[in-house]
Design a protein around this motif. Structure first.
Motif, PDB file in Angstrom:
ATOM      1  N   GLY A 257       1.566 -34.939   8.068  1.00  0.00           N
ATOM      2  CA  GLY A 257       2.251 -34.513   6.857  1.00  0.00           C
ATOM      3  C   GLY A 257       1.337 -34.517   5.652  1.00  0.00           C
ATOM      4  O   GLY A 257       0.118 -34.704   5.759  1.00  0.00           O
ATOM      5  N   THR A 258       1.958 -34.335   4.488  1.00  0.00           N
ATOM      6  CA  THR A 258       1.235 -34.194   3.225  1.00  0.00           C
ATOM      7  C   THR A 258       1.962 -34.958   2.128  1.00  0.00           C
ATOM      8  O   THR A 258       3.194 -35.033   2.127  1.00  0.00           O
ATOM      9  CB  THR A 258       1.128 -32.713   2.839  1.00  0.00           C
ATOM     10  OG1 THR A 258       0.379 -32.016   3.839  1.00  0.00           O
ATOM     11  CG2 THR A 258       0.447 -32.517   1.500  1.00  0.00           C
ATOM     12  N   THR A 259       1.191 -35.507   1.213  1.00  0.00           N
ATOM     13  CA  THR A 259       1.729 -36.202   0.038  1.00  0.00           C
ATOM     14  C   THR A 259       1.081 -35.613  -1.206  1.00  0.00           C
ATOM     15  O   THR A 259      -0.132 -35.400  -1.233  1.00  0.00           O
ATOM     16  CB  THR A 259       1.442 -37.710   0.127  1.00  0.00           C
ATOM     17  OG1 THR A 259       2.121 -38.248   1.265  1.00  0.00           O
ATOM     18  CG2 THR A 259       1.905 -38.433  -1.124  1.00  0.00           C
ATOM     19  N   VAL A 260       1.882 -35.363  -2.230  1.00  0.00           N
ATOM     20  CA  VAL A 260       1.404 -34.764  -3.480  1.00  0.00           C
ATOM     21  C   VAL A 260       1.768 -35.650  -4.650  1.00  0.00           C
ATOM     22  O   VAL A 260       2.906 -36.122  -4.752  1.00  0.00           O
ATOM     23  CB  VAL A 260       2.013 -33.363  -3.689  1.00  0.00           C
ATOM     24  CG1 VAL A 260       1.612 -32.792  -5.044  1.00  0.00           C
ATOM     25  CG2 VAL A 260       1.585 -32.421  -2.583  1.00  0.00           C
ATOM     26  N   LEU A 261       0.808 -35.889  -5.531  1.00  0.00           N
ATOM     27  CA  LEU A 261       1.079 -36.524  -6.816  1.00  0.00           C
ATOM     28  C   LEU A 261       0.918 -35.484  -7.902  1.00  0.00           C
ATOM     29  O   LEU A 261      -0.108 -34.801  -7.970  1.00  0.00           O
ATOM     30  CB  LEU A 261       0.133 -37.698  -7.061  1.00  0.00           C
ATOM     31  CG  LEU A 261       0.361 -38.412  -8.407  1.00  0.00           C
ATOM     32  CD1 LEU A 261       0.335 -39.925  -8.233  1.00  0.00           C
ATOM     33  CD2 LEU A 261      -0.674 -37.993  -9.464  1.00  0.00           C
ATOM     34  N   THR A 262       1.951 -35.349  -8.732  1.00  0.00           N
ATOM     35  CA  THR A 262       1.879 -34.433  -9.865  1.00  0.00           C
ATOM     36  C   THR A 262       2.474 -35.130 -11.081  1.00  0.00           C
ATOM     37  O   THR A 262       2.877 -36.295 -11.006  1.00  0.00           O
ATOM     38  CB  THR A 262       2.588 -33.104  -9.542  1.00  0.00           C
ATOM     39  OG1 THR A 262       2.343 -32.168 -10.603  1.00  0.00           O
ATOM     40  CG2 THR A 262       4.077 -33.285  -9.351  1.00  0.00           C
ATOM     41  N   ALA A 263       2.510 -34.445 -12.195  1.00  0.00           N
ATOM     42  CA  ALA A 263       2.974 -35.055 -13.440  1.00  0.00           C
ATOM     43  C   ALA A 263       3.659 -34.015 -14.306  1.00  0.00           C
ATOM     44  O   ALA A 263       3.557 -32.812 -14.067  1.00  0.00           O
ATOM     45  CB  ALA A 263       1.800 -35.679 -14.191  1.00  0.00           C
ATOM     46  N   ASP A 264       4.329 -34.514 -15.333  1.00  0.00           N
ATOM     47  CA  ASP A 264       5.014 -33.614 -16.253  1.00  0.00           C
ATOM     48  C   ASP A 264       4.032 -32.719 -17.000  1.00  0.00           C
ATOM     49  O   ASP A 264       4.358 -31.574 -17.345  1.00  0.00           O
ATOM     50  CB  ASP A 264       5.826 -34.425 -17.276  1.00  0.00           C
ATOM     51  CG  ASP A 264       6.965 -35.195 -16.627  1.00  0.00           C
ATOM     52  OD1 ASP A 264       7.433 -34.784 -15.545  1.00  0.00           O
ATOM     53  OD2 ASP A 264       7.385 -36.230 -17.200  1.00  0.00           O
ATOM     54  N   GLN A 265       2.822 -33.244 -17.244  1.00  0.00           N
ATOM     55  CA  GLN A 265       1.776 -32.506 -17.944  1.00  0.00           C
ATOM     56  C   GLN A 265       0.463 -32.676 -17.185  1.00  0.00           C
ATOM     57  O   GLN A 265       0.294 -33.630 -16.420  1.00  0.00           O
ATOM     58  CB  GLN A 265       1.611 -33.044 -19.372  1.00  0.00           C
ATOM     59  CG  GLN A 265       2.860 -32.971 -20.227  1.00  0.00           C
ATOM     60  CD  GLN A 265       3.288 -31.546 -20.522  1.00  0.00           C
ATOM     61  OE1 GLN A 265       2.441 -30.647 -20.611  1.00  0.00           O
ATOM     62  NE2 GLN A 265       4.572 -31.320 -20.704  1.00  0.00           N
ATOM     63  N   PRO A 266      -0.503 -31.769 -17.374  1.00  0.00           N
ATOM     64  CA  PRO A 266      -1.823 -31.970 -16.766  1.00  0.00           C
ATOM     65  C   PRO A 266      -2.393 -33.333 -17.161  1.00  0.00           C
ATOM     66  O   PRO A 266      -2.140 -33.843 -18.262  1.00  0.00           O
ATOM     67  CB  PRO A 266      -2.651 -30.826 -17.333  1.00  0.00           C
ATOM     68  CG  PRO A 266      -1.644 -29.768 -17.655  1.00  0.00           C
ATOM     69  CD  PRO A 266      -0.424 -30.499 -18.136  1.00  0.00           C
ATOM     70  N   PHE A 267      -3.178 -33.934 -16.262  1.00  0.00           N
ATOM     71  CA  PHE A 267      -3.685 -35.283 -16.493  1.00  0.00           C
ATOM     72  C   PHE A 267      -5.174 -35.368 -16.172  1.00  0.00           C
ATOM     73  O   PHE A 267      -5.708 -34.582 -15.390  1.00  0.00           O
ATOM     74  CB  PHE A 267      -2.893 -36.303 -15.674  1.00  0.00           C
ATOM     75  CG  PHE A 267      -2.809 -35.990 -14.189  1.00  0.00           C
ATOM     76  CD1 PHE A 267      -3.747 -36.484 -13.291  1.00  0.00           C
ATOM     77  CD2 PHE A 267      -1.771 -35.205 -13.699  1.00  0.00           C
ATOM     78  CE1 PHE A 267      -3.658 -36.201 -11.936  1.00  0.00           C
ATOM     79  CE2 PHE A 267      -1.673 -34.917 -12.330  1.00  0.00           C
ATOM     80  CZ  PHE A 267      -2.627 -35.415 -11.453  1.00  0.00           C
ATOM     81  N   THR A 268      -5.827 -36.326 -16.799  1.00  0.00           N
ATOM     82  CA  THR A 268      -7.236 -36.587 -16.542  1.00  0.00           C
ATOM     83  C   THR A 268      -7.405 -37.147 -15.138  1.00  0.00           C
ATOM     84  O   THR A 268      -6.604 -37.969 -14.690  1.00  0.00           O
ATOM     85  CB  THR A 268      -7.783 -37.588 -17.570  1.00  0.00           C
ATOM     86  OG1 THR A 268      -7.604 -37.054 -18.879  1.00  0.00           O
ATOM     87  CG2 THR A 268      -9.266 -37.871 -17.343  1.00  0.00           C
ATOM     88  N   ALA A 269      -8.453 -36.713 -14.442  1.00  0.00           N
ATOM     89  CA  ALA A 269      -8.674 -37.197 -13.083  1.00  0.00           C
ATOM     90  C   ALA A 269     -10.162 -37.348 -12.810  1.00  0.00           C
ATOM     91  O   ALA A 269     -11.007 -36.697 -13.433  1.00  0.00           O
ATOM     92  CB  ALA A 269      -8.046 -36.255 -12.061  1.00  0.00           C
ATOM     93  N   ALA A 270     -10.470 -38.242 -11.876  1.00  0.00           N
ATOM     94  CA  ALA A 270     -11.839 -38.470 -11.422  1.00  0.00           C
ATOM     95  C   ALA A 270     -11.767 -38.897  -9.965  1.00  0.00           C
ATOM     96  O   ALA A 270     -10.673 -39.116  -9.416  1.00  0.00           O
ATOM     97  CB  ALA A 270     -12.522 -39.534 -12.269  1.00  0.00           C
ATOM     98  N   VAL A 271     -12.920 -39.038  -9.333  1.00  0.00           N
ATOM     99  CA  VAL A 271     -12.945 -39.434  -7.926  1.00  0.00           C
ATOM    100  C   VAL A 271     -14.222 -40.220  -7.654  1.00  0.00           C
ATOM    101  O   VAL A 271     -15.257 -39.999  -8.292  1.00  0.00           O
ATOM    102  CB  VAL A 271     -12.864 -38.202  -6.994  1.00  0.00           C
ATOM    103  CG1 VAL A 271     -14.124 -37.356  -7.094  1.00  0.00           C
ATOM    104  CG2 VAL A 271     -12.597 -38.607  -5.552  1.00  0.00           C
ATOM    105  N   HIS A 272     -14.114 -41.153  -6.698  1.00  0.00           N
ATOM    106  CA  HIS A 272     -15.304 -41.851  -6.216  1.00  0.00           C
ATOM    107  C   HIS A 272     -15.190 -41.993  -4.707  1.00  0.00           C
ATOM    108  O   HIS A 272     -14.173 -42.463  -4.191  1.00  0.00           O
ATOM    109  CB  HIS A 272     -15.436 -43.230  -6.852  1.00  0.00           C
ATOM    110  CG  HIS A 272     -16.734 -43.914  -6.534  1.00  0.00           C
ATOM    111  ND1 HIS A 272     -17.949 -43.399  -6.887  1.00  0.00           N
ATOM    112  CD2 HIS A 272     -17.002 -45.067  -5.873  1.00  0.00           C
ATOM    113  CE1 HIS A 272     -18.922 -44.201  -6.477  1.00  0.00           C
ATOM    114  NE2 HIS A 272     -18.370 -45.218  -5.841  1.00  0.00           N
ATOM    115  N   VAL A 273     -16.231 -41.548  -4.007  1.00  0.00           N
ATOM    116  CA  VAL A 273     -16.272 -41.575  -2.546  1.00  0.00           C
ATOM    117  C   VAL A 273     -17.258 -42.642  -2.101  1.00  0.00           C
ATOM    118  O   VAL A 273     -18.409 -42.644  -2.521  1.00  0.00           O
ATOM    119  CB  VAL A 273     -16.699 -40.205  -1.979  1.00  0.00           C
ATOM    120  CG1 VAL A 273     -16.716 -40.247  -0.457  1.00  0.00           C
ATOM    121  CG2 VAL A 273     -15.786 -39.099  -2.481  1.00  0.00           C
ATOM    122  N   MET A 274     -16.813 -43.548  -1.222  1.00  0.00           N
ATOM    123  CA  MET A 274     -17.698 -44.573  -0.695  1.00  0.00           C
ATOM    124  C   MET A 274     -17.811 -44.526   0.825  1.00  0.00           C
ATOM    125  O   MET A 274     -18.621 -45.247   1.405  1.00  0.00           O
ATOM    126  CB  MET A 274     -17.244 -45.965  -1.143  1.00  0.00           C
ATOM    127  CG  MET A 274     -17.477 -46.222  -2.623  1.00  0.00           C
ATOM    128  SD  MET A 274     -17.192 -47.932  -3.123  1.00  0.00           S
ATOM    129  CE  MET A 274     -18.514 -48.779  -2.262  1.00  0.00           C
TER     130      MET A 274
END
Length: 340
Positions: free
Chosen positions: A28-45
């Motif tokens: 399956g799939t899970t989605v996170l969204t918000a009422d307005q666009p939001f700041t995002a970042a990522v870190h891969v280890m």
């Protein structure tokens, strides 16, 4: 610090989570969204990640906000869940605008769940539809365990799943974590009752058994998961690229992309506390950070430190909750925690 009213990532005001799954597919799939666009970042280890559009989350890249973050099963096929989410967001009029063009920004990451007993003999990739359905299902309440992207997740010794947890800080900021737990490592100590994350548990949220009283743990690298996958395949199965824990840590604080990157980086401490081993060459361990920007810092240095610490605590607890909440299904190749 104390958990928010739901003890979910949606305790961060404005965030919504949606799940969609297919029992026959066992994914399956899970989605996170918000009422307005939001700041995002990522870190891969981890050494074997699977991602889409994560390069644009770097602090030096032009895009400053995203519309959704996608966590999915399906390995490389699951990256197409982002396409379904993008279609849904565009239909809502959401996205980066250039004249009449609307381009939703929806980075994603995937786990490998192709050898878990589900029917993977599709003729048309099912993940775009799962992504769209998960977006359509988004709300502030959602279930944990064997649902969404956690439907077919497996840990080293038991079924994995989807987990979440939250904390409200003394500053008034809220932090939450959302995670799909599918590592080569174990979330429980040998004997499979006690969680590695037990020292950070709050109010019996994953069984209340406390820490394992024994010492000298962690020296065995047995993975019942790899044994079960090999039995299913009828041949030896490489662990390379077949495991991953993917997560989102979110807050209502005002963060720059660089600060969000630091939040994602320190949240990996929670993964290391809850999964043994983690961040190895055959896991694609990854953490997104999301910041809605609703509440500025009062004391920037102290608040940022507390925020990063809280993010790691939330992620450790969310990982244990994912396994604790997993439920059995016909054809499982690993037991649930509740069955051990």
């Amino acid at each position: 610090m104390k958990p928010g009213p739901r003890n979910l990532i949606t305790d961060v005001a404005g965030l919504k989570v949606g799940n969609a799954q297919d029992a026959r597919l066992r994914s399956g799939t899970t989605v996170l969204t918000a009422d307005q666009p939001f700041t995002a970042a990522v870190h891969v280890m981890g050494g074997a990640p699977g991602t889409r559009e994560t390069d644009l989350l770097a602090p030096d890249k032009t895009v400053q906000a995203v519309d959704a973050l996608v966590l999915s099963g399906g390995s490389a096929f699951g990256l197409d869940a982002c396409s379904g989410v993008v279609d849904g967001l565009r239909a809502m009029g959401r996205g980066f605008r250039l004249g009449p063009a609307i381009v939703p920004i929806s980075p994603g990451a995937i786990i490998f769940d192709l050898l878990n007993g589900g029917d993977k003999g599709w003729t048309q990739n099912p993940y775009p539809a799962l992504g769209r359905a998960a977006l359509d299902n988004a709300g502030v309440e959602f279930a944990l365990g064997s649902i969404g992207a956690g439907t077919g997740a497996l840990t080293g010794m038991q079924k994995g799943g989807l987990g979440s947890a939250s904390l409200v800080l003394e500053s008034g900021h809220t932090v939450g974590a959302l995670v799909v737990v599918n590592p080569i490592g174990s979330v429980t100590t040998p004997g499979e009752r006690h969680f590695w994350a037990a020292p950070f548990e709050i109010d019996g949220e994953f069984g209340g058994l406390g820490p394992d009283p024994r010492a000298g743990l962690g020296r065995s690298l047995r993975s019942r998961k790899m044994e079960a996958m090999a039995a299913l395949a009828g041949e030896a199965v490489s662990s390379e690229g077949s495991n991953t824990t993917i997560a989102i840590v979110a807050t209502d604080a005002v963060l720059t992309k660089a600060e969000a990157k630091r939040l994602a980086t320190t949240a990996h401490d929670g993964m290391a506390r809850a999964i043994l081993p983690s961040h190895g060459p055959h896991d694609g361990d990854l953490v997104f950070a999301a910041a809605t920007g609703a509440q500025p810092f009062n004391d920037p240095a102290a608040d940022m430190l507390a925020l990063c610490h809280a993010g790691s605590l939330c992620l450790a607890r969310a990982i244990a909750r994912a396994v604790y909440k997993a439920t059995p299904a016909e054809g499982d190749i690993l037991p649930c925690w509740s069955e051990v």
